[in-house]
Design an enzyme around this catalytic site. Structure first.
Site, PDB file in Angstrom:
ATOM      1  N   CYS A   2       0.839  -1.188   0.000  1.00 62.83           N
ATOM      2  CA  CYS A   2       0.000   0.000   0.000  1.00 62.83           C
ATOM      3  C   CYS A   2       0.879   1.244   0.000  1.00 62.83           C
ATOM      4  CB  CYS A   2      -0.901   0.011   1.225  1.00 62.83           C
ATOM      5  SG  CYS A   2      -1.803  -1.512   1.501  1.00 62.83           S
ATOM      6  N   ARG A  27       3.114   0.979  -6.798  1.00 60.52           N
ATOM      7  CA  ARG A  27       3.141  -0.056  -5.773  1.00 60.52           C
ATOM      8  C   ARG A  27       1.960  -1.018  -5.910  1.00 60.52           C
ATOM      9  NH1 ARG A  27       6.595   1.746  -1.458  1.00 60.52           N
ATOM     10  NH2 ARG A  27       5.543   0.405   0.035  1.00 60.52           N
ATOM     11  N   TRP A  75      -4.012  -2.013  -1.314  1.00 61.57           N
ATOM     12  CA  TRP A  75      -3.989  -3.294  -2.016  1.00 61.57           C
ATOM     13  C   TRP A  75      -4.639  -4.287  -1.069  1.00 61.57           C
ATOM     14  CZ3 TRP A  75      -1.896  -8.229  -1.459  1.00 61.57           C
ATOM     15  CH2 TRP A  75      -1.806  -8.997  -2.639  1.00 61.57           C
ATOM     16  N   ASN A  99      -0.146   0.275   6.234  1.00 62.68           N
ATOM     17  CA  ASN A  99       0.435  -0.687   5.309  1.00 62.68           C
ATOM     18  C   ASN A  99       0.956  -1.848   6.138  1.00 62.68           C
ATOM     19  OD1 ASN A  99       1.669  -2.058   3.219  1.00 62.68           O
ATOM     20  ND2 ASN A  99       3.443  -0.701   3.132  1.00 62.68           N
ATOM     21  N   GLY A 100       0.552  -3.073   5.789  1.00 60.88           N
ATOM     22  CA  GLY A 100       0.998  -4.239   6.523  1.00 60.88           C
ATOM     23  C   GLY A 100      -0.177  -5.106   6.925  1.00 60.88           C
ATOM     24  N   GLU A 477      11.053 -16.727 -16.423  1.00 66.11           N
ATOM     25  CA  GLU A 477      10.774 -15.292 -16.359  1.00 66.11           C
ATOM     26  C   GLU A 477       9.846 -14.864 -17.490  1.00 66.11           C
ATOM     27  OE1 GLU A 477      11.050 -11.082 -15.538  1.00 66.11           O
ATOM     28  OE2 GLU A 477      10.994 -12.938 -14.392  1.00 66.11           O
ATOM     29  N   LYS A 481       6.252 -13.107 -16.899  1.00 66.34           N
ATOM     30  CA  LYS A 481       5.889 -11.818 -17.473  1.00 66.34           C
ATOM     31  C   LYS A 481       4.565 -11.899 -18.239  1.00 66.34           C
ATOM     32  CE  LYS A 481       8.915  -8.994 -16.099  1.00 66.34           C
ATOM     33  NZ  LYS A 481       8.875  -9.754 -14.849  1.00 66.34           N
ATOM     34  N   GLU A 484       1.739 -12.094 -15.741  1.00 73.94           N
ATOM     35  CA  GLU A 484       1.544 -10.834 -15.029  1.00 73.94           C
ATOM     36  C   GLU A 484       0.806  -9.804 -15.877  1.00 73.94           C
ATOM     37  OE1 GLU A 484       5.267 -10.200 -12.013  1.00 73.94           O
ATOM     38  OE2 GLU A 484       5.693  -9.990 -14.145  1.00 73.94           O
ATOM     39  N   HIS A 500       8.579 -35.336 -19.713  1.00 72.93           N
ATOM     40  CA  HIS A 500       8.212 -35.905 -18.416  1.00 72.93           C
ATOM     41  C   HIS A 500       6.893 -35.334 -17.908  1.00 72.93           C
ATOM     42  CE1 HIS A 500      11.984 -38.036 -18.029  1.00 72.93           C
ATOM     43  NE2 HIS A 500      12.609 -36.941 -18.437  1.00 72.93           N
ATOM     44  N   LYS A 600       3.969  -3.604  -6.687  1.00 68.33           N
ATOM     45  CA  LYS A 600       5.391  -3.505  -6.996  1.00 68.33           C
ATOM     46  C   LYS A 600       6.257  -3.897  -5.802  1.00 68.33           C
ATOM     47  CE  LYS A 600       8.839  -2.193  -9.664  1.00 68.33           C
ATOM     48  NZ  LYS A 600       9.191  -2.988 -10.853  1.00 68.33           N
TER      49      LYS A 600
END
Length: 605
Positions: A2, A27, A75, A99-100, A477, A481, A484, A500, A600
């Site tokens: 947040c 963020r 968030w 925040n937390g 990665e 991406k 996301e 496999h 973020k």
């Protein structure tokens, strides 16, 4: 995660709070709100779900006045993204932003219910306001009430309190989540990130873990976790370095991808002088028998790439760990190990907790971070900046490649310290590494090819990414991406693992992205690619010109990369991974810079 801002100012703060919150949009958030104390001492608030523009619209129709206020972008953790759950939370004379996570909020809520105070929201944060208001109703002053509340809280938090009738008072606290105080002339500011405060001041004090502070326009009184007055250093930030603009690009991500040659050049100029590696004296691998690499998300994948370098070049055993699993796995650690913690923000909660676990159990802790004033930078034995500059897009691009560059330098230092490389071999590797920025500049030319493939990928339900060696984590990665940014299901696999299990997914509707530079593993990767094509899989081959010529027949499409980079060629292949995800997201119309549900800086577990 947040964003928190607070201002005790000399001007109307509502527009300033909104502008500061805009600087924290990177963020990640799903609702926003502000609260102010006007010149008559009246506390009031406005909140809205969605983007900050919705809050701005509401303030046009329902303005707030006052020169003192707090603001928040939320968030969602406890409770859905609704106006009722949005911050600031208020109970009676107090408003709070947080925040937390307050881990014991249910116990506190039950205790308050017995006193006749019922929660009105689903959030843990409301409990902070309820408890503080309850203390004030029992006759405590705002400072006493806030301190009594802080003493009852378990978990991680950054908090800011303001009070009805108190236009020159703000109380802030930090435990586990970052918080910075800004000093002005007859004004004081607070923010989750110095970026938010840059328009107001360049004088910043970072609170230490467990600190709380009493702010008035005259200054800040800071107290440590034991309640003792504390002196915290004031730092000056480079306001120019905190400038946030798209530089003519459509999205921040496009700008940040394009910045990679320049910032990689900055990293290598900082850590490599001629044929000499420049690192703090404490970075000495002579007696080290193992390296441990810890991170989350893309930072973890940077460590995964570096594992190949440490083991192949330095001959040094290397463990990689997801930070959220590291301490709970309780790995046995050796006092001959180096533990390296990789984090863009330097505030990632899981990575910071992993650092705390490793402290005093290993020879040295190293923080590889992009924010030199962050908690991980301050608490590591050695902090190595990645020098990427501000990265606004939630999905990391330049931060990833800068992390790789720093880790590559560390691997070469380890190899030299351990006698695995003589001067000539080290110089050859450094030449390969120094060539990377120029090769990255050439690699940016694949943007048009990636754009041309975006409509095809945008129609897919599933996409597979394959790679071998150091290209395997780059495949991971690439899949990350795409997930996301475009919300398409994607998975990365080591090419040899295809048969496999994952090969069961292959049909003509599944794009398969194959990373195959013409290296020692090329023929094996191409063999796996042929297994895909034999089952009508649609292959996108990414290789250098020789590789495309040799193996490109029958593929759906090919992207030609520059050759070179030696052992560090994996860094180059990050670029097509980024562009494929970017242009696919653009084709689908998703929010490239602020994808849904993501943040973020992940400062909660």
């Amino acid at each position: 995660m947040c964003g928190i801002v607070g201002i005790l100012g000399n001007h109307e703060v509502a527009p300033q709070l909104v502008e500061a919150l805009k600087r924290l949009e990177y963020r990640g958030y799903d609702s926003a709100g502000i609260a102010t104390v006007d010149d008559t001492g009246t506390l009031d608030r406005r909140r809205a779900v969605g983007k900050l523009v919705n809050l701005s619209d509401r303030l046009v129709h329902e303005p707030l006045t006052g020169r003192a206020g707090i603001g928040h972008t939320r968030w969602a953790t406890h409770g859905a993204a609704t106006e009722g759950n949005a911050h600031p939370h208020r109970f009676g004379p107090v408003a709070v932003v947080h925040n937390g996570i307050i881990e014991n909020f249910r116990d506190l809520r039950a205790e308050l219910a017995e006193a006749g105070i019922e929660a009105q929201t689903e959030t843990d944060t409301e409990t902070v306001a309820l408890l503080t208001g309850h203390h004030m109703a029992q006759g405590m002053t705002p400072v006493e009430a806030a301190r009594a509340t802080l003493a009852r809280l378990h978990g991680a938090f950054a908090l800011a309190f303001i009070f009805d009738g108190q236009g020159d008072l703000m109380i802030v606290a930090r435990k586990g989540s970052p918080l910075a105080i800004g000093h002005g002339t007859g004004e004081m500011f607070v923010g989750s990130d110095a970026i938010a405060l840059a328009p107001f001041t360049d004088k910043i004090t970072y609170l230490e873990d467990g600190d709380h502070a009493i702010l008035t326009r005259a200054g800040a009184e800071i107290y440590d976790a034991n309640g003792n007055r504390a002196n915290r250093d004031m730092a000056r930030i480079d306001v120019g370095a905190t400038a946030i603009d798209k530089g003519g690009y459509r999205h921040f991500m496009a700008k940040e991808i394009a910045q990679q040659p320049a910032v990689l050049g900055d990293v290598l100029s900082h850590y490599v002088k001629g044929d000499r590696i420049v690192l703090p004296d404490a970075v000495d691998f002579t007696s080290v028998d193992r390296v441990i690499l810890v991170g989350c998300g893309t930072a973890h994948l940077a460590g995964h790439v570096a594992k190949y370098w440490f083991e192949q070049i330095a001959g040094l055993p290397c463990d990689i760990d997801i930070a959220s699993e590291f301490r709970y796995r309780e790995p046995p650690l050796s006092d001959r190990s180096f533990a390296i913690f990789v984090s863009q923000s330097g505030e990632t909660a899981d990575t910071l907790a992993a650092l705390h676990y490793a402290q005093d159990k290993v020879a040295k802790t190293l923080g590889v971070v992009n924010v030199g004033t962050s908690a991980i930078a301050r608490e590591s034995d050695i902090a190595l900046p990645t020098l990427a500059g501000i990265e606004v897009c939630v999905a990391s691009s330049k931060a990833f490649t800068c992390q790789l560059a720093v880790l590559a330098v560390l691997a070469l230092k380890a190899a030299a310290d351990r006698g695995r490389l003589d001067d000539a071999a080290l110089a050859a590797h450094l030449n390969d590494l120094r060539a990377i920025p120029g090769l990255l500049n050439q690699a940016l030319a694949v943007a048009d090819d990636c754009r041309a493939l975006a409509d095809w990928l945008a129609e897919a339900q599933d996409v597979l990414y394959l790679g071998r060696g150091a290209l395997y984590p780059v495949a991971l990665e690439g899949a990350l991406k795409l997930k996301e940014l475009s919300y398409i299901h994607a998975e990365g696999y080591a090419s040899g693992e295809l048969k496999h299990g994952p090969i069961a997914l292959i049909d003509r509707n599944v794009p398969v992205v194959v990373l195959a530079p013409r290296d020692a593993l090329f023929e094996k990767t191409v063999s796996n690619m042929q297994e895909v094509m034999a089952r009508h899989g649609q292959v996108l081959l990414i290789s250098d010109a020789d590789g495309v010529t040799e193996a490109g027949e029958g593929v759906r499409a090919a992207i030609t990369m520059p050759a070179g980079g030696g052992a560090f060629a994996a860094i180059l292949y990050a670029v097509p991974m980024q562009y494929l995800a970017y242009y696919t997201a653009v084709a689908k119309g998703t929010d490239v810079d602020q994808p849904r549900n993501l943040a973020k800086s992940v400062t909660v577990e």
